[in-house]
Design a protein around this motif. Sequence first.
Motif, PDB file in Angstrom:
ATOM      1  N   MET A 168      10.375  23.301   2.281  1.00 24.82           N
ATOM      2  CA  MET A 168      10.949  21.990   2.605  1.00 24.82           C
ATOM      3  C   MET A 168       9.823  20.987   2.853  1.00 24.82           C
ATOM      4  N   PHE A 169       9.982  19.768   2.365  1.00 25.92           N
ATOM      5  CA  PHE A 169       8.982  18.727   2.527  1.00 25.92           C
ATOM      6  C   PHE A 169       9.363  17.798   3.676  1.00 25.92           C
ATOM      7  N   TYR A 170       8.360  17.230   4.314  1.00 30.31           N
ATOM      8  CA  TYR A 170       8.613  16.432   5.512  1.00 30.31           C
ATOM      9  C   TYR A 170       9.077  15.010   5.180  1.00 30.31           C
ATOM     10  N   SER A 171       8.397  14.350   4.258  1.00 30.87           N
ATOM     11  CA  SER A 171       8.681  12.939   4.022  1.00 30.87           C
ATOM     12  C   SER A 171       8.324  12.541   2.593  1.00 30.87           C
ATOM     13  N   ASP A 172       8.894  11.421   2.162  1.00 31.35           N
ATOM     14  CA  ASP A 172       8.493  10.769   0.919  1.00 31.35           C
ATOM     15  C   ASP A 172       8.208   9.313   1.291  1.00 31.35           C
ATOM     16  N   TYR A 173       6.950   8.909   1.132  1.00 28.95           N
ATOM     17  CA  TYR A 173       6.504   7.611   1.624  1.00 28.95           C
ATOM     18  C   TYR A 173       6.211   6.605   0.504  1.00 28.95           C
ATOM     19  N   HIS A 174       6.899   6.752  -0.610  1.00 29.70           N
ATOM     20  CA  HIS A 174       6.772   5.743  -1.674  1.00 29.70           C
ATOM     21  C   HIS A 174       8.045   5.782  -2.508  1.00 29.70           C
ATOM     22  N   ILE A 175       9.027   4.966  -2.101  1.00 34.42           N
ATOM     23  CA  ILE A 175      10.337   4.956  -2.754  1.00 34.42           C
ATOM     24  C   ILE A 175      10.750   3.511  -3.024  1.00 34.42           C
ATOM     25  N   HIS A 176      11.234   3.270  -4.248  1.00 34.70           N
ATOM     26  CA  HIS A 176      11.696   1.937  -4.638  1.00 34.70           C
ATOM     27  C   HIS A 176      13.210   1.917  -4.807  1.00 34.70           C
ATOM     28  N   SER A 177      13.778   0.757  -4.505  1.00 32.49           N
ATOM     29  CA  SER A 177      15.229   0.574  -4.617  1.00 32.49           C
ATOM     30  C   SER A 177      15.533  -0.664  -5.451  1.00 32.49           C
ATOM     31  N   ARG A 178      16.773  -1.092  -5.417  1.00 37.72           N
ATOM     32  CA  ARG A 178      17.218  -2.244  -6.197  1.00 37.72           C
ATOM     33  C   ARG A 178      16.493  -3.532  -5.835  1.00 37.72           C
ATOM     34  N   PHE A 179      15.809  -3.558  -4.715  1.00 40.36           N
ATOM     35  CA  PHE A 179      15.066  -4.758  -4.333  1.00 40.36           C
ATOM     36  C   PHE A 179      13.764  -4.902  -5.117  1.00 40.36           C
ATOM     37  N   SER A 180      13.334  -3.849  -5.783  1.00 40.07           N
ATOM     38  CA  SER A 180      12.147  -3.918  -6.632  1.00 40.07           C
ATOM     39  C   SER A 180      12.525  -4.429  -8.021  1.00 40.07           C
ATOM     40  N   GLY A 181      11.609  -5.149  -8.648  1.00 36.86           N
ATOM     41  CA  GLY A 181      11.866  -5.703  -9.965  1.00 36.86           C
ATOM     42  C   GLY A 181      12.022  -4.660 -11.054  1.00 36.86           C
ATOM     43  N   ASP A 182      11.607  -3.422 -10.769  1.00 36.36           N
ATOM     44  CA  ASP A 182      11.667  -2.362 -11.782  1.00 36.36           C
ATOM     45  C   ASP A 182      12.590  -1.219 -11.373  1.00 36.36           C
ATOM     46  N   ALA A 236      13.177 -11.274 -11.690  1.00 40.68           N
ATOM     47  CA  ALA A 236      13.661 -10.047 -11.040  1.00 40.68           C
ATOM     48  C   ALA A 236      12.679  -9.537  -9.987  1.00 40.68           C
ATOM     49  N   TRP A 237      11.415  -9.948 -10.115  1.00 40.76           N
ATOM     50  CA  TRP A 237      10.382  -9.494  -9.184  1.00 40.76           C
ATOM     51  C   TRP A 237      10.299 -10.353  -7.926  1.00 40.76           C
ATOM     52  N   ASP A 238      11.120 -11.381  -7.823  1.00 39.23           N
ATOM     53  CA  ASP A 238      11.092 -12.272  -6.653  1.00 39.23           C
ATOM     54  C   ASP A 238      11.936 -11.689  -5.533  1.00 39.23           C
ATOM     55  N   ILE A 239      11.353 -10.792  -4.774  1.00 36.93           N
ATOM     56  CA  ILE A 239      12.092 -10.123  -3.703  1.00 36.93           C
ATOM     57  C   ILE A 239      12.428 -11.101  -2.582  1.00 36.93           C
ATOM     58  N   ASN A 240      13.656 -11.021  -2.108  1.00 32.59           N
ATOM     59  CA  ASN A 240      14.094 -11.804  -0.951  1.00 32.59           C
ATOM     60  C   ASN A 240      13.793 -10.977   0.294  1.00 32.59           C
ATOM     61  N   LEU A 241      12.674 -11.256   0.927  1.00 35.85           N
ATOM     62  CA  LEU A 241      12.239 -10.415   2.052  1.00 35.85           C
ATOM     63  C   LEU A 241      13.195 -10.489   3.236  1.00 35.85           C
ATOM     64  N   ASP A 242      13.791 -11.635   3.477  1.00 33.20           N
ATOM     65  CA  ASP A 242      14.741 -11.739   4.590  1.00 33.20           C
ATOM     66  C   ASP A 242      15.910 -10.780   4.382  1.00 33.20           C
ATOM     67  N   GLU A 243      16.472 -10.801   3.184  1.00 31.53           N
ATOM     68  CA  GLU A 243      17.594  -9.916   2.869  1.00 31.53           C
ATOM     69  C   GLU A 243      17.160  -8.453   2.876  1.00 31.53           C
ATOM     70  N   ASP A 264       6.781   7.692  -5.630  1.00 34.18           N
ATOM     71  CA  ASP A 264       6.844   6.432  -6.382  1.00 34.18           C
ATOM     72  C   ASP A 264       8.121   6.406  -7.212  1.00 34.18           C
ATOM     73  N   SER A 265       9.187   6.905  -6.619  1.00 35.67           N
ATOM     74  CA  SER A 265      10.452   7.015  -7.346  1.00 35.67           C
ATOM     75  C   SER A 265      11.115   5.646  -7.486  1.00 35.67           C
ATOM     76  N   HIS A 266      11.730   5.441  -8.639  1.00 34.10           N
ATOM     77  CA  HIS A 266      12.550   4.264  -8.889  1.00 34.10           C
ATOM     78  C   HIS A 266      13.992   4.673  -9.175  1.00 34.10           C
ATOM     79  N   GLN A 267      14.214   5.989  -9.184  1.00 33.62           N
ATOM     80  CA  GLN A 267      15.548   6.580  -9.284  1.00 33.62           C
ATOM     81  C   GLN A 267      15.623   7.707  -8.267  1.00 33.62           C
TER      82      GLN A 267
END
Length: 268
Positions: A1-15, A51-58, A228-231
């Motif tokens: 079992m792994f402890y953490s994943d510290y590089h994950i992207h979601s719909r807020f990323s342009g890619d 698409a790369w213009d992330i809305n940081l407040d949101e 570095d997952s995007h999915q």
Amino acid sequence: MFYSDYHIHSRFSGDSNEDLIKIIEKSIELGLKEIAITDHLEYGMKDLSSAWDINLDEYVKEILRLKEIYKNKIKIKLGVEAGVQPHTLNYYNEKISKYPFDFVIASTHGINSIDLAFGILQEGKTRDEMQDFYFKTVLENVKKFKNYCVYGHIDFVTRYGGTKFRGMDIEKHMEVIDEILKEIIHSGKGIEINTSGFRYGENRVYPDFPILKRYFELGGEILTIGSDSHQKEYITKYFKTAYEILEKLDIKYITSFEKMKPNFIKIR
């Protein structure tokens, strides 16, 4: 079992179009204790779509909301991946200081406002010349910019430009790489093991084993592991290999972050 994943992207990323709930549920299913959502913050890059213009407040509001909802199941860290360049550092300092980030990855995605992925920077250069150009830019960034936790995928320059630019003669660049690593360590920052190199056909982690080895030889301690997952399917992908590398190097700890302060987690 792994402890953490510290590089994950979601719909807020342009890619990425991945839903945050699906990311979190998948991470819980995998038995992770912590995840850092590190969506892209890019600035000063020519010809990137809106698409790369992330809305940081949101973005920040949503991560903090989910952090509270899932607090009894998994620790969710508010992170960001900042695509720093020497001429944009004031912008990143301002944005990062404005929000309660737990974790910041600094990465070099572009040079002179041009994305590495476009292939323009590689034109007219040999592989060694391009890599030297890239590493010298990274060195300038780490000397001037301190508002981060780990530097991301330090040697991923090989990923772009086509077959001609794949691979690296690390010894040719070791002097500047040493300077980068020493500056990172001296600044109290760290690096990541980024497992996405396997997904992109390079059959390795970023950075490659000799650079990781050198980081620890120089006294480096702060290290995160990220897919570095995007999915959601890529969360913890190739982590078994990353943990095997750490075992080979006799490294027993990885790092967790809270309000950008490191904590060391024993993994074996």
